[in-house]
Design an enzyme around this catalytic site. Structure first.
Site, PDB file in Angstrom:
ATOM      1  N   ASN A  11       0.874  -1.181   0.000  1.00 46.63           N
ATOM      2  CA  ASN A  11       0.000   0.000   0.000  1.00 46.63           C
ATOM      3  C   ASN A  11       0.907   1.226   0.000  1.00 46.63           C
ATOM      4  O   ASN A  11       1.527   1.534   1.015  1.00 46.63           O
ATOM      5  CB  ASN A  11      -0.893  -0.010   1.251  1.00 46.63           C
ATOM      6  CG  ASN A  11      -1.677   1.287   1.405  1.00 46.63           C
ATOM      7  OD1 ASN A  11      -1.823   2.058   0.447  1.00 46.63           O
ATOM      8  ND2 ASN A  11      -2.184   1.544   2.604  1.00 46.63           N
ATOM      9  N   TRP A  12       0.960   1.885  -1.141  1.00 45.42           N
ATOM     10  CA  TRP A  12       1.885   3.009  -1.279  1.00 45.42           C
ATOM     11  C   TRP A  12       1.348   4.305  -0.654  1.00 45.42           C
ATOM     12  O   TRP A  12       2.050   5.297  -0.608  1.00 45.42           O
ATOM     13  CB  TRP A  12       2.203   3.239  -2.757  1.00 45.42           C
ATOM     14  CG  TRP A  12       3.309   2.377  -3.269  1.00 45.42           C
ATOM     15  CD1 TRP A  12       4.073   1.489  -2.559  1.00 45.42           C
ATOM     16  CD2 TRP A  12       3.802   2.334  -4.617  1.00 45.42           C
ATOM     17  NE1 TRP A  12       5.004   0.902  -3.379  1.00 45.42           N
ATOM     18  CE2 TRP A  12       4.857   1.399  -4.644  1.00 45.42           C
ATOM     19  CE3 TRP A  12       3.459   2.975  -5.811  1.00 45.42           C
ATOM     20  CZ2 TRP A  12       5.571   1.111  -5.810  1.00 45.42           C
ATOM     21  CZ3 TRP A  12       4.160   2.698  -6.973  1.00 45.42           C
ATOM     22  CH2 TRP A  12       5.201   1.771  -6.973  1.00 45.42           C
ATOM     23  N   LYS A  13       0.094   4.303  -0.242  1.00 42.50           N
ATOM     24  CA  LYS A  13      -0.502   5.518   0.338  1.00 42.50           C
ATOM     25  C   LYS A  13      -0.246   6.706  -0.603  1.00 42.50           C
ATOM     26  O   LYS A  13      -0.268   6.525  -1.804  1.00 42.50           O
ATOM     27  CB  LYS A  13       0.059   5.769   1.742  1.00 42.50           C
ATOM     28  CG  LYS A  13       0.048   4.520   2.619  1.00 42.50           C
ATOM     29  CD  LYS A  13       0.324   4.819   4.053  1.00 42.50           C
ATOM     30  CE  LYS A  13       0.438   3.515   4.825  1.00 42.50           C
ATOM     31  NZ  LYS A  13       0.125   3.631   6.216  1.00 42.50           N
ATOM     32  N   HIS A  96      -9.672   1.311   4.885  1.00 43.21           N
ATOM     33  CA  HIS A  96      -8.383   1.496   5.566  1.00 43.21           C
ATOM     34  C   HIS A  96      -8.571   2.485   6.716  1.00 43.21           C
ATOM     35  O   HIS A  96      -9.313   3.453   6.595  1.00 43.21           O
ATOM     36  CB  HIS A  96      -7.343   2.018   4.572  1.00 43.21           C
ATOM     37  CG  HIS A  96      -5.949   1.968   5.119  1.00 43.21           C
ATOM     38  ND1 HIS A  96      -5.479   2.870   6.034  1.00 43.21           N
ATOM     39  CD2 HIS A  96      -4.934   1.090   4.904  1.00 43.21           C
ATOM     40  CE1 HIS A  96      -4.229   2.563   6.345  1.00 43.21           C
ATOM     41  NE2 HIS A  96      -3.875   1.486   5.673  1.00 43.21           N
ATOM     42  N   GLU A  98      -6.856   4.812   7.822  1.00 46.98           N
ATOM     43  CA  GLU A  98      -6.561   6.220   7.514  1.00 46.98           C
ATOM     44  C   GLU A  98      -7.751   6.873   6.802  1.00 46.98           C
ATOM     45  O   GLU A  98      -8.014   8.057   6.977  1.00 46.98           O
ATOM     46  CB  GLU A  98      -5.269   6.310   6.674  1.00 46.98           C
ATOM     47  CG  GLU A  98      -4.041   6.073   7.547  1.00 46.98           C
ATOM     48  CD  GLU A  98      -2.800   5.589   6.816  1.00 46.98           C
ATOM     49  OE1 GLU A  98      -2.757   5.667   5.574  1.00 46.98           O
ATOM     50  OE2 GLU A  98      -1.872   5.105   7.503  1.00 46.98           O
ATOM     51  N   GLU A 166      -5.960  -5.008  10.490  1.00 44.81           N
ATOM     52  CA  GLU A 166      -4.960  -3.970  10.685  1.00 44.81           C
ATOM     53  C   GLU A 166      -5.251  -3.226  11.984  1.00 44.81           C
ATOM     54  O   GLU A 166      -5.988  -2.231  11.971  1.00 44.81           O
ATOM     55  CB  GLU A 166      -4.997  -2.987   9.512  1.00 44.81           C
ATOM     56  CG  GLU A 166      -4.617  -3.588   8.191  1.00 44.81           C
ATOM     57  CD  GLU A 166      -3.895  -2.579   7.320  1.00 44.81           C
ATOM     58  OE1 GLU A 166      -2.782  -2.888   6.899  1.00 44.81           O
ATOM     59  OE2 GLU A 166      -4.428  -1.487   7.093  1.00 44.81           O
ATOM     60  N   GLY A 172       2.073   1.882  10.933  1.00 48.19           N
ATOM     61  CA  GLY A 172       3.084   2.936  10.843  1.00 48.19           C
ATOM     62  C   GLY A 172       3.740   3.272  12.172  1.00 48.19           C
ATOM     63  O   GLY A 172       4.417   4.297  12.294  1.00 48.19           O
ATOM     64  N   SER A 208       2.949  -2.439  10.519  1.00 42.54           N
ATOM     65  CA  SER A 208       4.397  -2.451  10.760  1.00 42.54           C
ATOM     66  C   SER A 208       5.069  -3.766  10.373  1.00 42.54           C
ATOM     67  O   SER A 208       6.042  -4.191  11.005  1.00 42.54           O
ATOM     68  CB  SER A 208       4.707  -2.091  12.215  1.00 42.54           C
ATOM     69  OG  SER A 208       4.276  -0.767  12.487  1.00 42.54           O
ATOM     70  N   GLY A 229       2.518  -1.268   4.349  1.00 38.56           N
ATOM     71  CA  GLY A 229       2.595   0.151   3.994  1.00 38.56           C
ATOM     72  C   GLY A 229       4.036   0.560   3.782  1.00 38.56           C
ATOM     73  O   GLY A 229       4.622   0.339   2.712  1.00 38.56           O
TER      74      GLY A 229
HETATM   75  C1  PEP Z   1      -1.012   0.097   5.944  1.00 40.19           C
HETATM   76  O1  PEP Z   1      -0.970   1.245   5.562  1.00 40.19           O
HETATM   77  O2  PEP Z   1      -1.956  -0.628   5.586  1.00 40.19           O
HETATM   78  C2  PEP Z   1       0.047  -0.418   6.817  1.00 40.19           C
HETATM   79  C3  PEP Z   1      -0.054  -1.631   7.315  1.00 40.19           C
HETATM   80  O3  PEP Z   1       1.102   0.428   7.052  1.00 40.19           O
HETATM   81  P1  PEP Z   1       2.517   0.045   7.747  1.00 40.19           P
HETATM   82  O4  PEP Z   1       2.978  -1.242   7.124  1.00 40.19           O
HETATM   83  O5  PEP Z   1       3.422   1.191   7.414  1.00 40.19           O
HETATM   84  O6  PEP Z   1       2.260  -0.102   9.212  1.00 40.19           O
END
Ligand code: PEP
Length: 249
Positions: A11-13, A96, A98, A166, A172, A208, A229
């Site tokens: 997931n490049w956000k 998600h 976010e 998640e 993050g 993470s 992410g």
């Molecule tokens: C995500 O954005 O779905 C995610 C899991 O981010 P990260 O891996 O950076 O925690």
């Protein structure tokens, strides 16, 4: 799309311009060209079409990070599922945390988006998870049950189903959920979704995950893959996770 037993989804956000996205994919594709299982990458809207041609007949499937629940209409700044589909997306992340936090997406909005995605032939990857406060209050399962019920109840779907667990406190933050938590929650999610839809979902873990902890996370039997992410933005890290997942296929 061919889903292996451990699916890797990046997931490049809101990272990577078109030029950066093309450079990344140009470097990634030769390394995974003989893979039989798909690797999924959720990219910014602007990168979908430019990556579309490059990813044809390769194991790399590109997708989007959100969409609107309407077919089309006067919704300035929004994007429709059929636009994503035509631009090359084969899947879409929905719900998600976010999006829930920053754009006020509710469970009922996410339900409508999932319905629309299925109508538009996009595989939805539905994200659920509790906040730190909810976990501390011992309400994780209650929150997850509410999210799953609102999103899946009444859905008529018997095909592939991907749910990403998640925990919001793990996204993050560098703090990964323990294998015990993951194992228990994945079993809980599987049971609830099966009861709601009669379909056994594949459950991904996200929060993470990185190249160092991926071997431990992927070894958990009811982890059907990882949603990544930060570590998906770096080619070496992403590749190392993909290679690790490949050893389980
Ligand atoms: C995500 O954005 O779905 C995610 C899991 O981010 P990260 O891996 O950076 O925690």
């Amino acid at each position: 799309m061919k889903l292996g037993s451990k699916v890797i989804v990046g997931n490049w956000k809101m990272y990577k311009t078109v030029t950066e996205a093309i450079a990344f994919v140009d470097a990634l594709l030769p390394k995974i060209s003989n893979y039989k299982e798909s690797v999924l990458l959720a990219v910014p809207f602007t990168a979908l079409w430019p990556l579309h041609e490059k990813c044809k007949n390769t194991p790399l499937e590109i997708g989007a990070q959100t969409m609107n629940s309407a077919e089309e209409g006067a919704f300035t700044g929004e994007i429709a599922g059929r636009m994503l589909k035509e631009a090359g997306a084969s899947f879409v992340l929905l719900g998600h945390s976010e999006r829930r936090r920053l754009s006020g997406e509710t469970d009922s909005v996410i339900h409508k988006k999932v319905e629309r995605a299925l109508e538009d032939n996009l595989l939805p990857i539905v994200c659920v998870g509790e906040t730190l406060e909810e976990r501390k209050e011992g309400r994780s399962e209650e929150v997850l049950e509410r999210q799953l019920k609102s999103v899946f109840e009444g859905l008529k779907w018997k095909g592939d189903l991907l749910v990403a667990y998640e925990p919001v406190w793990a996204i993050g933050t560098g703090q990964t959920a323990t294998p015990d938590i993951i194992d228990n929650i994945h079993a809980f999610i599987e049971e609830k979704v099966e009861a709601l839809l009669g379909v056994k979902p594949r459950i991904l873990y996200g929060g993470s995950a990185n190249s160092a902890n991926a071997p431990t996370l992927l070894a958990i039997p009811n982890v059907g893959g990882l949603l990544i992410g930060g570590a998906s933005l770096d080619l070496e890290s992403f590749l190392s996770i993909i290679e690790n997942s490949h050893s389980f296929q």
